[in-house]
Structure formats: structure tokens, C-alpha cells
Write a protein that holds these residues in place. Sequence first.
Motif, PDB file in Angstrom:
ATOM      1  N   GLU A 108       0.966  -0.770   0.015  1.00  0.00           N
ATOM      2  CA  GLU A 108       0.307   0.100  -0.295  1.00  0.00           C
ATOM      3  C   GLU A 108       0.911   0.752  -0.082  1.00  0.00           C
ATOM      4  OE1 GLU A 108      -3.482   1.585   2.709  1.00  0.00           O
ATOM      5  OE2 GLU A 108      -2.929   0.197   3.145  1.00  0.00           O
ATOM      6  N   THR A 109       1.690   1.264   0.913  1.00  0.00           N
ATOM      7  CA  THR A 109       3.103   2.151   0.880  1.00  0.00           C
ATOM      8  C   THR A 109       3.411   2.361  -0.735  1.00  0.00           C
ATOM      9  OG1 THR A 109       3.582   1.965   3.304  1.00  0.00           O
ATOM     10  CG2 THR A 109       4.663   3.120   1.855  1.00  0.00           C
ATOM     11  N   MET A 110       4.304   1.357  -1.244  1.00  0.00           N
ATOM     12  CA  MET A 110       3.891   1.932  -2.976  1.00  0.00           C
ATOM     13  C   MET A 110       3.290   2.303  -3.819  1.00  0.00           C
ATOM     14  SD  MET A 110       7.638   1.092  -2.547  1.00  0.00           S
ATOM     15  CE  MET A 110       7.888   1.325  -4.805  1.00  0.00           C
ATOM     16  N   ASP A 111       2.259   1.720  -3.303  1.00  0.00           N
ATOM     17  CA  ASP A 111       1.025   2.378  -4.141  1.00  0.00           C
ATOM     18  C   ASP A 111       0.364   3.644  -4.128  1.00  0.00           C
ATOM     19  OD1 ASP A 111      -0.994   2.027  -6.037  1.00  0.00           O
ATOM     20  OD2 ASP A 111      -2.408   1.494  -4.204  1.00  0.00           O
ATOM     21  N   THR A 112       1.158   3.929  -2.795  1.00  0.00           N
ATOM     22  CA  THR A 112       0.820   5.535  -2.900  1.00  0.00           C
ATOM     23  C   THR A 112       1.574   6.529  -2.902  1.00  0.00           C
ATOM     24  OG1 THR A 112       1.015   5.160  -0.401  1.00  0.00           O
ATOM     25  CG2 THR A 112      -0.850   5.776  -0.465  1.00  0.00           C
ATOM     26  N   HIS A 113       3.139   5.964  -2.404  1.00  0.00           N
ATOM     27  CA  HIS A 113       4.612   6.503  -3.330  1.00  0.00           C
ATOM     28  C   HIS A 113       4.397   6.881  -4.894  1.00  0.00           C
ATOM     29  CE1 HIS A 113       8.529   7.215  -4.009  1.00  0.00           C
ATOM     30  NE2 HIS A 113       8.382   6.516  -5.214  1.00  0.00           N
ATOM     31  N   ILE A 114       4.288   5.882  -5.287  1.00  0.00           N
ATOM     32  CA  ILE A 114       3.301   5.923  -6.916  1.00  0.00           C
ATOM     33  C   ILE A 114       2.675   6.917  -7.701  1.00  0.00           C
ATOM     34  CG2 ILE A 114       2.935   4.582  -9.306  1.00  0.00           C
ATOM     35  CD1 ILE A 114       5.919   4.505  -8.645  1.00  0.00           C
ATOM     36  N   GLU A 119       1.090  12.339  -9.785  1.00  0.00           N
ATOM     37  CA  GLU A 119       0.571  14.203  -9.369  1.00  0.00           C
ATOM     38  C   GLU A 119       2.282  14.558  -9.324  1.00  0.00           C
ATOM     39  OE1 GLU A 119      -1.200  16.128  -5.482  1.00  0.00           O
ATOM     40  OE2 GLU A 119      -1.054  14.169  -5.402  1.00  0.00           O
ATOM     41  N   ASN A 120       2.682  14.677  -9.645  1.00  0.00           N
ATOM     42  CA  ASN A 120       4.136  15.635  -9.874  1.00  0.00           C
ATOM     43  C   ASN A 120       5.380  15.281 -10.540  1.00  0.00           C
ATOM     44  OD1 ASN A 120       3.992  17.014  -6.691  1.00  0.00           O
ATOM     45  ND2 ASN A 120       4.130  15.176  -5.820  1.00  0.00           N
ATOM     46  N   ALA A 121       4.882  14.694 -11.859  1.00  0.00           N
ATOM     47  CA  ALA A 121       5.652  13.934 -12.191  1.00  0.00           C
ATOM     48  C   ALA A 121       6.037  15.534 -13.460  1.00  0.00           C
ATOM     49  CB  ALA A 121       5.332  12.863 -13.476  1.00  0.00           C
ATOM     50  N   LEU A 122       5.053  16.235 -13.817  1.00  0.00           N
ATOM     51  CA  LEU A 122       5.086  16.815 -15.029  1.00  0.00           C
ATOM     52  C   LEU A 122       5.679  18.344 -13.830  1.00  0.00           C
ATOM     53  CD1 LEU A 122       2.752  15.595 -17.636  1.00  0.00           C
ATOM     54  CD2 LEU A 122       4.867  16.075 -17.741  1.00  0.00           C
ATOM     55  N   GLY A 123       5.453  18.843 -12.800  1.00  0.00           N
ATOM     56  CA  GLY A 123       5.512  19.992 -11.975  1.00  0.00           C
ATOM     57  C   GLY A 123       6.746  20.849 -11.751  1.00  0.00           C
ATOM     58  N   ARG A 124       7.162  21.447 -11.003  1.00  0.00           N
ATOM     59  CA  ARG A 124       8.310  22.093  -9.881  1.00  0.00           C
ATOM     60  C   ARG A 124       8.801  21.014  -9.680  1.00  0.00           C
ATOM     61  NH1 ARG A 124       9.120  25.437  -6.883  1.00  0.00           N
ATOM     62  NH2 ARG A 124      10.446  26.776  -7.303  1.00  0.00           N
ATOM     63  N   TYR A 125      10.619  21.019 -10.233  1.00  0.00           N
ATOM     64  CA  TYR A 125      11.323  19.959  -9.342  1.00  0.00           C
ATOM     65  C   TYR A 125      11.388  20.139  -7.986  1.00  0.00           C
ATOM     66  CZ  TYR A 125      14.897  16.228  -8.758  1.00  0.00           C
ATOM     67  OH  TYR A 125      15.499  15.321  -8.454  1.00  0.00           O
ATOM     68  N   PRO A 126      11.786  21.664  -7.372  1.00  0.00           N
ATOM     69  CA  PRO A 126      11.680  21.396  -5.505  1.00  0.00           C
ATOM     70  C   PRO A 126      10.810  20.847  -5.148  1.00  0.00           C
ATOM     71  CG  PRO A 126      11.333  23.616  -7.085  1.00  0.00           C
ATOM     72  CD  PRO A 126      12.243  22.755  -8.128  1.00  0.00           C
ATOM     73  N   ASP A 127       9.190  20.918  -5.782  1.00  0.00           N
ATOM     74  CA  ASP A 127       7.806  20.905  -5.423  1.00  0.00           C
ATOM     75  C   ASP A 127       7.748  19.469  -4.960  1.00  0.00           C
ATOM     76  OD1 ASP A 127       7.055  22.898  -4.816  1.00  0.00           O
ATOM     77  OD2 ASP A 127       5.840  22.821  -7.249  1.00  0.00           O
ATOM     78  N   LEU A 128       8.588  18.434  -6.028  1.00  0.00           N
ATOM     79  CA  LEU A 128       8.649  17.025  -6.188  1.00  0.00           C
ATOM     80  C   LEU A 128       9.571  16.010  -5.003  1.00  0.00           C
ATOM     81  CD1 LEU A 128       8.556  13.941  -7.251  1.00  0.00           C
ATOM     82  CD2 LEU A 128      10.278  14.420  -9.325  1.00  0.00           C
ATOM     83  N   LEU A 129      10.724  16.950  -4.937  1.00  0.00           N
ATOM     84  CA  LEU A 129      11.737  16.556  -3.953  1.00  0.00           C
ATOM     85  C   LEU A 129      11.100  16.868  -2.558  1.00  0.00           C
ATOM     86  CD1 LEU A 129      14.851  17.683  -5.466  1.00  0.00           C
ATOM     87  CD2 LEU A 129      14.344  15.401  -5.340  1.00  0.00           C
ATOM     88  N   VAL A 130      10.421  17.888  -2.059  1.00  0.00           N
ATOM     89  CA  VAL A 130       9.562  17.956  -1.637  1.00  0.00           C
ATOM     90  C   VAL A 130       8.565  17.189  -0.615  1.00  0.00           C
ATOM     91  CG1 VAL A 130       7.886  19.457   0.367  1.00  0.00           C
ATOM     92  CG2 VAL A 130      10.264  20.675  -0.888  1.00  0.00           C
TER      93      VAL A 130
END
Length: 470
Positions: A108-114, A119-130
Motif C-alpha cells: 500500500e505504501t508503494m502504491d501511494t508512493h507512485i 501527481e508531481n511528475a510534470l511540475g516543479r522539481y523542488p515540489d517533487l523533491l519535497v
Amino acid sequence: MANNEIQLMAHLMRRAGFGAPFEELEARVAKGYEATVEELLRAEEKPDWEEDVARRHMIGGHLGNAMPEIQGFWMQRMIATTRPLQEKMTLFWHTILCSGDSKLDHPETMDTHIDMVRENALGRYPDLLVALSRDPAMIIYLDNRYSHKDSINENYGRELLELFSMGVGNYTEDDVKMAARAFTGWTLAPAMNSFIPYQRHAFKFQYDPEDHDDGEKVFLGQRGRFNGDDIINIIARQPATARFIARHLYDFFVADEVQVPAWQTTPPRDPAAVNVLADAYLQSDYDIRSVLRVLFNSDFFKDESVWYARVKSPVEVVVGTMRLVGDHLTPAPGIESLVGAAGGMGQILLNPPSVEGWHGGKEWINSGALVNRVNFVANRVGDLSLPGVQRIVERLGDITESISPSDFVDGCLELMGSIRVEEDTRLALIAHVERGGPLVRDTEEERASFARKVGELLQLIASSREYQFA
């Protein structure tokens, strides 16, 4: 419409998606190249697939207690998606920002991870890192739950700098320690007890101010009482980060590079292209969508010298083939077997071999993996009951009253996604067709024979270098 327009669109869809059948390529060429790029980039404007329907077919995965179904759910989503670039970018980040179930043992944790990555794949990189830094899967995978203000664990701070942002040679050991200090207190709720084997509750990010080191830190030459958000903001604006992400994007979307551990000593395949992408990253406020817009519209991406310059990953082989033949476009039993097929080629979804991810490029190809790749594709494209294969047979049968071996070969190559093979390969395919006798289809028996010949030729094309490359 010009053949080269179709072939350029096929190149785009192999890279920005998982390939496309010929009918889709024709429709996209009619829209135009730049319009197609914009449509792919604006993934959120396309209706998403019916997740609730897919979940009903994968009850174990939904409950979070069956890793094969979690993997199958993502495989199904890639095959059925109306947002191919979003899923391709989710796969891209999964090969870089790695966590895996072999350590988590918590599907379940891997599912929510993906889901978070998507959700952040095409956004700002620092937002993805946060988001990644607050992700329970990453907190477990790189041990930040064991990092405390009086006893830091450096694993996450090190990999954040080495593998997720800047690359070796652009930071010091002291920077690693400062980053680790800044991320103390970033942990899980409820606390995880490794000695209790039946914990299947969902984990959530929790910030514990009592366990956070709020002291002054010196990180990449800057001084302050930094927390994790501050560290990421400093990392995001570094030229080294821009170059590192740009080279990863070039490697994944343009042409295979050497493996990441060699980047410190081996220059990029196309330094000018990497610089263009790095500049786009910095000038766009670190926006990945903007960088991809520059990439896909660039001359270095469109140049025919980089067509078929990437070895498809196993997941790309499986997903692209299923989309071509029109199988599993809707949820159905058996999707887990496709996950196993990709695993047999060397890529187990949601379970990379290490935090370094998979070594791609030519390392995808060895004797065992190559046999598995060719056999998988050949079994599908040779199945005349599949709707995508039937469409190829029907369209070839409508070309003319009589079809020559060369036109037959060219037609199959075109209908498999506008594949351009080397001339020696094309001549060998023509010679094979000539040995099979006339391509007539006047009687029912001749039409059945014609269909079998189509399937046989598609199988041969599946073994070509060009089909196995993108």
C-alpha cells in the motif's frame, strides 16, 4: 501526408509515450506536431482512465496486501492511459528517485508512493523533491525514520545529493551531514515497529519538532537554521542540479548515455543539448513541463541520428506492445503476468535492484533477456485474434488488388508504428516474403493464408533492432 511526418510523430510517441498504432499516428499528424506536444504536456486536461473500474478488478491491490496486484494496477494504467506522457514521466522518476518493496514489504505504501510521483511528475522539481522527502516509502527506504537530532542517519541526505539532484563531485561530506541534520524530525505516523509482522496500516508523514535539529548549518556555502524545505530550495537552484536533471532527461528521451556512475568522468553525448535543457530548467523556475517542451520541439530531439538510439526498457516493450495489439486496454484478468514478463526481461516494477535504480541502455540486452523480449512481442503480434493485429491485417488487405513483397514489408513496418529499419534488414524481410509465394487473397483460404503471413512478418519485425529500440 508525407511519410516523414508520420515517422517523426512515431519517434515522438515512442519517447513521449509508449508508441502508438498507425491510426493514432495519422490522427496526431493531422493535428500537427507542436499541437501534439502541447496535448501530451497538458496531461491533466485529458480525462483520466476509470480507476474505480480497474480497482474492482484488483481487490487485493486496493486493500494493499498483494504486491503483484499493485504492480499489475500500474501496468494496467500505463497500457490504458489517455495521458501517456504523464505515465512515461512517472516511470522516468521511478528509475531515478528509487524506493522499492524489497525493503518496504508494504504494498500500500508503494502504491501511494507512485501516486505521489504521478501527481508531481510534470511540475516543479523542488515540489517533487519535497513530496518525496515526506513520502512514507522514501522515509522507510532510505532510513530517515532512524535519523534523530542527537544521532543522524546520513542515507537520505547522501542520496538526495548524489542520486536525486546534483551528482558526485558537486558537494562535500559536510554537505551530506548538514542535509541529514535538516531532515531530522521528518518521520512516520504511526511509528513503525519492525518486530511486528502484521502492520498493514497506512503510514503518514509526521514532522516531530522535538526531534528536529534546529541549529545553524552551513550547506553548499550558505549558512542558516535550515530545515528540509530550505535544503531542497538551495539544491534546486544549483547549476549542478540543472545539468544533472538535464542529462537524465536527455538519456531517457533522446539517446542512451553511459551509466550514471561514469558521468563524473565521461562528458555528455551531446553537451550542447544538455546545456539547452539545463538553461530551460533554470529559466523556468525549475519547471519540468517547460523543460520537456523545449526538448520535444528541439532540433536535437527531431534529428534522425537519435531515432532508435535508446534501448527500450522491459516495461516500455511490454506496454508498447500491448497498446499496439489492443490487448488489456480495459481491466481484465492476467495483468500480473505482464508484470512478470517485464521482470523476466530484467525490470520488476516497484522493486528496483538498489537506490541507484536500473542500469539501462545496452545493459538491458543480454542473451536471456533478449530471447524473452523477442518471444514476448512475437507471441502477441502473431496472435491473429487480437484487435490491433486484426486491424493491421485488414488494412494491408485493403491496400490494392495485388500487393508486392516490398509493399507488403513496407506496409507491415508502417502499421507496426512507422518503423524504419536498416536497408539490409528490409531486404532480408522482402526475401523472406518472396519465398512464401504470391500474396493473393481472392478466396477465403487465400485470405487466411495472407493473415498468417502478416502475423509471421510482424513476428520477424519484432526481433529487429529497431523494434527493440525507441
